[in-house]
Every structure is written in C-alpha cells, then in structure tokens.
Design an enzyme around this catalytic site. Structure first.
Site, short mmCIF file in Angstrom:
data_model
loop_
_atom_site.label_atom_id
_atom_site.label_comp_id
_atom_site.label_asym_id
_atom_site.label_seq_id
_atom_site.Cartn_x
_atom_site.Cartn_y
_atom_site.Cartn_z
N TYR A 1 0.81 -1.22 0.00
CA TYR A 1 0.00 0.00 0.00
C TYR A 1 0.85 1.27 0.00
CZ TYR A 1 -4.62 2.12 0.81
OH TYR A 1 -5.80 2.80 0.68
N LYS B 1 -3.91 8.13 3.33
CA LYS B 1 -5.15 7.85 4.06
C LYS B 1 -5.06 8.38 5.50
CE LYS B 1 -7.68 5.76 0.97
NZ LYS B 1 -8.92 6.39 0.46
#
Length: 256
Positions: A155, A162
């Site tokens: 990720y 995020k």
C-alpha cells in the site's frame, strides 16, 4: 414507509465501476429517497455509462478535485440541478504507480505530493466547494478510507495519504461543527474496486481478511460499505462527527 434519505440531495464522487463503493452508495441513496448527482474525472463518459444502471437517471458533472476552476464552478452546476445539497460523499483516491507496490523508500516527493493532494487535501477542497450549497440546518460529509493505523503490504504511500485523509476529516469536523456540518469516514475492508486493482500485489494485502476477519468478508460485495455511507448521510447519526466507522468484518479490532 419513506427511506432514511427521503428529501435529501446528495453529491457522490468516484462512481467508476458497478463494483465500486460509490456506485452502491448512490444506488442505496436513491432507494432511500435521495436525489443524487455524480461527479467524475478523468472520464465522465465512463461514469455516465455506469450511472445508467442506477434506479433513477442522474446528472454527471466533470470534476477534477485538484483543479480550482472545476471546484469554483461546482456550486453553480449543482445549484442549477438540485438547488442545494444535504450531503457529500468523497470517494476519491489516487497514487502514481511509483508510490505503490513496495517502492516506499524510493518514491519521489512529486508522486507523494500527488497522492496527498488527490487523496487527502481534496476532502477539504470538495467540502468547501460544496459548503455554500448546504442548508442552514447543516449537512453530512462522508469519506472513504482504508485503516491507516497500520502499515499494509504493497500500500506504501497510500497509507500516509489515508492517514492524512483521516486527520483532515477530524479537523473539518472541528471547524465545521458549529454550522452543524458532520464529517465522518467509513473504513472499508478490501474490495475488488478499480482503485484496488491499481495496487500491485493487492491480493497479498487482501488475503489478511481470509485469516483474521471476525466476520466472513466478501471482496466482491461492496454493499455493506455502501450501507455504512448511507447511514452516516442520514439523520440517524445527528451528533456523530469526526468519527471513523469500520465496515471491515471486525478485522480492525483483532490482535495477533
């Protein structure tokens, strides 16, 4: 019996595929009585095609959330179509390929800046562009995140992006609460969306749910997450803001 969004006017971003959370949020919102308007970038024609599968016709507005001119014209376009807004769904995230897939230590700042601008700062930009459309009694802003408490395989810089999104939502909740504007996020488990498919090695990340999720998790079913979004848009959570609601099968609460 009327739906929980009866009479609400909702703007939804990020409808790219029928399998996307945004699509299911739009579908459920319409089924619950809302009028919906969609935004799309960079291919509005794709969203227009997918939107035909919704229960009711919707207008699609071209909107690049990093473009100040697009943001400035949004109020007029929405006002012409719906008159105002009672809710906004932020379902936007992007990172260049060199910011994903195990390249964390070598990603250049330019790519990190793009990920932060599109995925986090845009929540503030979109909210402020829509704010003049909100009624005096308030509105709901709901965004989508992927739990930023942890470092996930593959990720990479979307994780810090995020985390920035989650902080941005809390600060928006702080500064807009006095106007009864609620800002919350839904933290979803992994789903087979277009965004997920753009992450190299995403299946390795998603496999975690096969072993650690409390509830059985189905990567092909975005409807539970869509339900979470619609619930937060409704008046059933009148005093909930600055919150992250997990729709992830309970994995966020599991230890080793």
């Amino acid at each position: 019996m009327s739906g929980i969004l009866e009479g609400k006017r909702i703007l939804i971003t990020g409808v790219l595929m029928e399998s996307s959370i945004a699509f299911h949020a739009a579908k459920l919102a319409q089924e619950q009585g809302a009028e919906v308007i969609l935004t799309a970038w960079p291919r509005p024609s794709l969203t227009e095609r997918i939107a035909k599968k919704l229960p009711k016709p919707v207008k699609v507005i071209e909107l690049d959330v990093t473009n100040d001119e697009h943001l400035a014209r949004l109020e007029g376009l929405v006002r012409e179509e719906l008159g105002g807004l009672d809710g906004v769904v932020h379902s936007i995230g992007f990172a260049p390929q060199d910011a994903l897939g195990g390249n964390f230590l070598n990603t250049p700042f330019e790519s990190v800046a793009t990920a932060m601008h599109v995925s986090a700062f845009s929540l503030k930009s979109l909210t402020m562009a829509c704010k003049p459309l909100f009624p005096a009694e308030g509105a709901a802003v709901v965004g989508l995140t992927f739990d930023a408490q942890f470092a996930w395989p593959q990720y990479d810089w979307m994780g810090p992006a995020k985390a920035a999104l989650e902080a941005t939502s809390r600060y928006l909740a702080r500064d807009l609460g006095k106007e009864n504007i609620r800002c919350n996020l839904v933290s979803a488990g992994p789903l087979g969306s277009m965004a997920a498919k753009s992450i190299p090695g995403f299946s390795d990340l998603a496999d975690t749910w096969n072993h650690r999720s409390m509830l059985e998790w189905d990567m092909s079913d975005p409807e539970p997450t869509g339900r979470g979004v619609v619930a937060l848009l409704s008046d059933w959570f009148p005093k909930t803001t600055g919150e992250i609601v997990h729709v992830d099968g309970g994995l966020h609460a599991m230890g080793a």
